[in-house]
Design a protein around this motif. Structure first.
Motif, mmCIF file in Angstrom:
data_model
loop_
_atom_site.group_PDB
_atom_site.id
_atom_site.type_symbol
_atom_site.label_atom_id
_atom_site.label_comp_id
_atom_site.label_asym_id
_atom_site.label_seq_id
_atom_site.Cartn_x
_atom_site.Cartn_y
_atom_site.Cartn_z
ATOM 1 N N PHE A 140 11.643 -25.239 -20.106
ATOM 2 C CA PHE A 140 10.862 -24.110 -19.608
ATOM 3 C C PHE A 140 11.716 -22.950 -19.103
ATOM 4 C CE2 PHE A 140 8.469 -28.052 -18.734
ATOM 5 C CZ PHE A 140 7.396 -27.841 -19.595
ATOM 6 N N GLY A 141 13.043 -23.096 -19.165
ATOM 7 C CA GLY A 141 13.914 -22.019 -18.709
ATOM 8 C C GLY A 141 13.964 -21.865 -17.209
ATOM 9 N N ALA A 142 13.581 -22.902 -16.464
ATOM 10 C CA ALA A 142 13.601 -22.830 -15.004
ATOM 11 C C ALA A 142 15.045 -22.752 -14.506
ATOM 12 C CB ALA A 142 12.904 -24.044 -14.398
ATOM 13 N N ASP A 143 15.238 -22.029 -13.421
ATOM 14 C CA ASP A 143 16.571 -21.853 -12.835
ATOM 15 C C ASP A 143 16.978 -23.141 -12.130
ATOM 16 O OD1 ASP A 143 18.867 -21.126 -11.542
ATOM 17 O OD2 ASP A 143 18.088 -19.233 -10.760
ATOM 18 N N GLU A 144 18.007 -23.799 -12.662
ATOM 19 C CA GLU A 144 18.431 -25.083 -12.084
ATOM 20 C C GLU A 144 19.058 -24.935 -10.707
ATOM 21 O OE1 GLU A 144 22.054 -23.733 -14.427
ATOM 22 O OE2 GLU A 144 19.881 -23.524 -14.475
ATOM 23 N N VAL A 145 19.539 -23.739 -10.365
ATOM 24 C CA VAL A 145 20.055 -23.527 -9.008
ATOM 25 C C VAL A 145 18.938 -23.762 -7.990
ATOM 26 C CG1 VAL A 145 20.980 -21.817 -7.403
ATOM 27 C CG2 VAL A 145 21.850 -21.926 -9.745
ATOM 28 N N VAL A 146 17.778 -23.187 -8.261
ATOM 29 C CA VAL A 146 16.644 -23.319 -7.343
ATOM 30 C C VAL A 146 16.096 -24.739 -7.358
ATOM 31 C CG1 VAL A 146 14.310 -22.509 -6.838
ATOM 32 C CG2 VAL A 146 16.053 -20.885 -7.606
ATOM 33 N N THR A 147 15.862 -25.281 -8.553
ATOM 34 C CA THR A 147 15.222 -26.596 -8.628
ATOM 35 C C THR A 147 16.112 -27.697 -8.059
ATOM 36 O OG1 THR A 147 16.001 -26.810 -10.918
ATOM 37 C CG2 THR A 147 13.766 -25.987 -10.577
ATOM 38 N N SER A 148 17.410 -27.666 -8.380
ATOM 39 C CA SER A 148 18.298 -28.721 -7.876
ATOM 40 C C SER A 148 18.527 -28.573 -6.378
ATOM 41 C CB SER A 148 19.632 -28.711 -8.632
ATOM 42 O OG SER A 148 20.315 -27.479 -8.456
ATOM 43 N N LEU A 149 18.586 -27.333 -5.885
ATOM 44 C CA LEU A 149 18.777 -27.124 -4.447
ATOM 45 C C LEU A 149 17.571 -27.597 -3.657
ATOM 46 C CD1 LEU A 149 20.353 -25.950 -2.052
ATOM 47 C CD2 LEU A 149 19.327 -23.730 -2.575
ATOM 48 N N LEU A 150 16.378 -27.211 -4.082
ATOM 49 C CA LEU A 150 15.179 -27.605 -3.353
ATOM 50 C C LEU A 150 14.936 -29.112 -3.449
ATOM 51 C CD1 LEU A 150 12.726 -24.677 -4.203
ATOM 52 C CD2 LEU A 150 14.156 -24.996 -2.178
ATOM 53 N N LEU A 151 15.387 -29.704 -4.550
ATOM 54 C CA LEU A 151 15.204 -31.148 -4.709
ATOM 55 C C LEU A 151 16.000 -31.931 -3.662
ATOM 56 C CD1 LEU A 151 13.633 -33.062 -6.530
ATOM 57 C CD2 LEU A 151 15.626 -33.193 -8.028
ATOM 58 N N ASN A 152 17.074 -31.341 -3.153
ATOM 59 C CA ASN A 152 17.841 -32.008 -2.097
ATOM 60 C C ASN A 152 16.953 -32.372 -0.918
ATOM 61 O OD1 ASN A 152 20.373 -31.934 -3.342
ATOM 62 N ND2 ASN A 152 20.828 -29.907 -2.551
ATOM 63 N N PHE A 153 16.122 -31.426 -0.483
ATOM 64 C CA PHE A 153 15.279 -31.647 0.699
ATOM 65 C C PHE A 153 14.169 -32.648 0.395
ATOM 66 C CE2 PHE A 153 16.981 -27.319 0.722
ATOM 67 C CZ PHE A 153 17.735 -27.349 1.888
ATOM 68 N N ILE A 154 13.643 -32.590 -0.821
ATOM 69 C CA ILE A 154 12.603 -33.551 -1.206
ATOM 70 C C ILE A 154 13.176 -34.968 -1.223
ATOM 71 C CG2 ILE A 154 11.053 -34.248 -3.082
ATOM 72 C CD1 ILE A 154 10.907 -31.291 -3.869
ATOM 73 N N ILE A 155 14.379 -35.110 -1.773
ATOM 74 C CA ILE A 155 15.009 -36.435 -1.842
ATOM 75 C C ILE A 155 15.297 -36.972 -0.450
ATOM 76 C CG2 ILE A 155 17.124 -37.639 -2.520
ATOM 77 C CD1 ILE A 155 17.163 -35.871 -5.037
ATOM 78 N N LEU A 156 15.790 -36.108 0.429
ATOM 79 C CA LEU A 156 16.122 -36.571 1.778
ATOM 80 C C LEU A 156 14.863 -37.040 2.511
ATOM 81 C CD1 LEU A 156 18.555 -36.938 3.571
ATOM 82 C CD2 LEU A 156 18.149 -34.661 4.517
ATOM 83 N N ILE A 157 13.752 -36.329 2.328
ATOM 84 C CA ILE A 157 12.494 -36.763 2.937
ATOM 85 C C ILE A 157 12.039 -38.082 2.329
ATOM 86 C CG2 ILE A 157 10.053 -36.185 3.188
ATOM 87 C CD1 ILE A 157 10.902 -33.241 3.319
ATOM 88 N N PHE A 158 12.227 -38.226 1.015
ATOM 89 C CA PHE A 158 11.853 -39.472 0.345
ATOM 90 C C PHE A 158 12.692 -40.644 0.865
ATOM 91 C CE2 PHE A 158 12.680 -42.367 -3.309
ATOM 92 C CZ PHE A 158 11.416 -42.914 -3.401
ATOM 93 N N VAL A 159 13.998 -40.418 1.029
ATOM 94 C CA VAL A 159 14.874 -41.464 1.554
ATOM 95 C C VAL A 159 14.451 -41.843 2.969
ATOM 96 C CG1 VAL A 159 17.230 -41.972 2.297
ATOM 97 C CG2 VAL A 159 16.834 -40.881 0.083
ATOM 98 N N GLN A 160 14.119 -40.834 3.771
ATOM 99 C CA GLN A 160 13.683 -41.110 5.140
ATOM 100 C C GLN A 160 12.397 -41.933 5.141
ATOM 101 O OE1 GLN A 160 13.407 -37.598 7.523
ATOM 102 N NE2 GLN A 160 13.067 -38.709 9.419
ATOM 103 N N MET A 161 11.472 -41.608 4.237
ATOM 104 C CA MET A 161 10.228 -42.370 4.131
ATOM 105 C C MET A 161 10.507 -43.825 3.748
ATOM 106 S SD MET A 161 7.021 -41.751 1.528
ATOM 107 C CE MET A 161 7.970 -42.387 0.134
ATOM 108 N N MET A 162 11.454 -44.023 2.803
ATOM 109 C CA MET A 162 11.786 -45.380 2.394
ATOM 110 C C MET A 162 12.455 -46.161 3.519
ATOM 111 S SD MET A 162 10.641 -45.692 -0.663
ATOM 112 C CE MET A 162 11.483 -47.136 -1.319
ATOM 113 N N LEU A 163 13.263 -45.473 4.324
ATOM 114 C CA LEU A 163 13.930 -46.159 5.436
ATOM 115 C C LEU A 163 12.970 -46.478 6.571
ATOM 116 C CD1 LEU A 163 17.335 -44.231 5.636
ATOM 117 C CD2 LEU A 163 16.885 -46.473 4.657
ATOM 118 N N GLU A 164 11.864 -45.759 6.615
ATOM 119 C CA GLU A 164 10.832 -46.083 7.606
ATOM 120 C C GLU A 164 9.842 -47.104 7.058
ATOM 121 O OE1 GLU A 164 10.626 -45.212 10.637
ATOM 122 O OE2 GLU A 164 11.729 -43.324 10.926
#
Length: 353
Positions: A140-164
């Motif tokens: 889709f031509g999405a900017d990987e700078v934006v998508t990969s950067l924002l995914l960092n925060f989503i992953i960290l929240i997901f990891v926190q959910m798994m640890l809880e």
């Protein structure tokens, strides 16, 4: 004022720019040191002693450099193909979580089986973390700078959910952390009573393999061709999207191995503060190295030395340890500025009559 490209840049100049940049950054850092009231030469001497003054301090520097080599390689390989992976921090946590899922009892066996399985699980999890942004870019031509950067925060929240939840250690007294890695899944220590572990050996081997692959193989040629000119590479018959997806998976896998090295080699269990920013620091390492895999090893040792030395100086001289972040940032800026003037020259045109 006219900016003109230079005819070429020598290999010697390419190698000299990071060295000059590092020295220049240390020189600039003397200014805030002076304002903080610390004697400059004794402060830098304490930084040197803090890294090379004992076996313990030197091994601590190598321990700090290990995840930086992995994340630096992740950034360097992706950037070579002009795939801007800014998500190594999240991929590191995915790799650590993959290692914990396998290494805490999903599979049990001898170390010769468990260690490769844990590393494979971490690499696959990290690769999955970069595959999404790469698919969005190629489809889709999405900017990987934006998508990969924002995914960092989503992953960290997901990891926190798994640890809880599912990954929480019932013996952790309420703290959000995983169960400890089995002894058979832990990376062996290289020295008694030291934290340095065999993840460093793996990182060095991977760096050598990456250097050979980039410079001596058809796959490496495709990566460099796509990075130099994607349109020309496509016209020459190179599958640009396929190359980008392959590089994305390898880049994410390398970042995932950084998480494996921290969990299975150092800490022993997963928490949300596992990384002090190794994924972002890996970008600096890659740029200081000029995107060279072997250069990444040298740059990682430099950055790790700055961080460990600054911690020692902070304790001895009463200076903030945030000076390390300043030195690393100045080094990156100096490399970028030095690289610009190596490729271009500024000419001041005369006034029109």
């Amino acid at each position: 004022m006219v900016i003109e490209p230079r005819s070429g840049i020598s290999k010697r100049m390419q190698m000299a720019i990071p060295v000059i940049a590092a020295l220049f950054a240390l020189g600039l850092a003397a200014l805030p040191l002076a304002f903080a009231g610390a004697p400059i030469l004794p402060a830098y001497k304490q930084m040197f002693i803090g890294v090379f003054g004992s076996v313990f301090s030197f091994t601590e520097m190598l321990t700090r450099a290990t995840p930086l080599i992995f994340t630096g390689l992740a950034a360097a390989l992706a950037f070579k193909a002009r795939l801007w992976n800014i998500g190594a921090e999240g991929q590191l946590y995915l790799g650590a979580m993959g290692a914990v899922v396998v290494g805490t009892g999903l599979v049990d066996g001898p170390a010769v089986l468990m260690i490769p399985l844990v590393m494979l699980a971490g690499a696959v999890a990290g690769a999955a973390g970069m595959l999404g942004p790469a698919l969005l870019k190629t489809r889709f031509g999405a900017d990987e700078v934006v998508t990969s950067l924002l995914l960092n925060f989503i992953i960290l929240i997901f990891v926190q959910m798994m640890l809880e939840g599912p990954l929480k250690d019932p013996m952790s007294m309420g703290w959000p952390q995983s169960e400890p890695i089995l002894d058979s899944a832990a990376l062996p220590r290289l020295m008694d009573r030291m934290r340095i572990h065999s993840g460093l050996i793996v990182a060095l081997i991977v760096a050598v393999i990456a250097q050979i692959a980039l410079t001596k193989t058809t796959w490496g040629f495709k990566i460099r061709a796509v990075g130099e000119n994607a349109a020309a590479a496509r016209h020459a018959g190179i599958g640009v999207n396929r190359t980008l997806l392959g590089v994305a998976c390898i880049s994410g896998a390398l970042a995932g191995l950084a998480g494996v090295s921290e969990v299975a080699g150092l800490k022993g269990y997963l928490t949300t503060d596992l990384s002090p920013g190794y994924g972002y620091s890996g970008i600096v390492v890659a740029m200081l190295a000029g995107l060279s895999p072997i250069g990444v090893v040298i740059a990682a040792l430099y950055v790790a030395s700055v961080f460990v030395g600054a911690d020692s100086m902070s304790r001895a001289m009463g200076v903030s340890s945030f000076l390390a972040d300043l030195v690393v940032s100045l080094s990156l800026i100096s490399v970028l500025v030095g690289g610009f003037f190596a490729r271009y020259r500024i000419r001041f045109a005369g006034k029109a009559s």
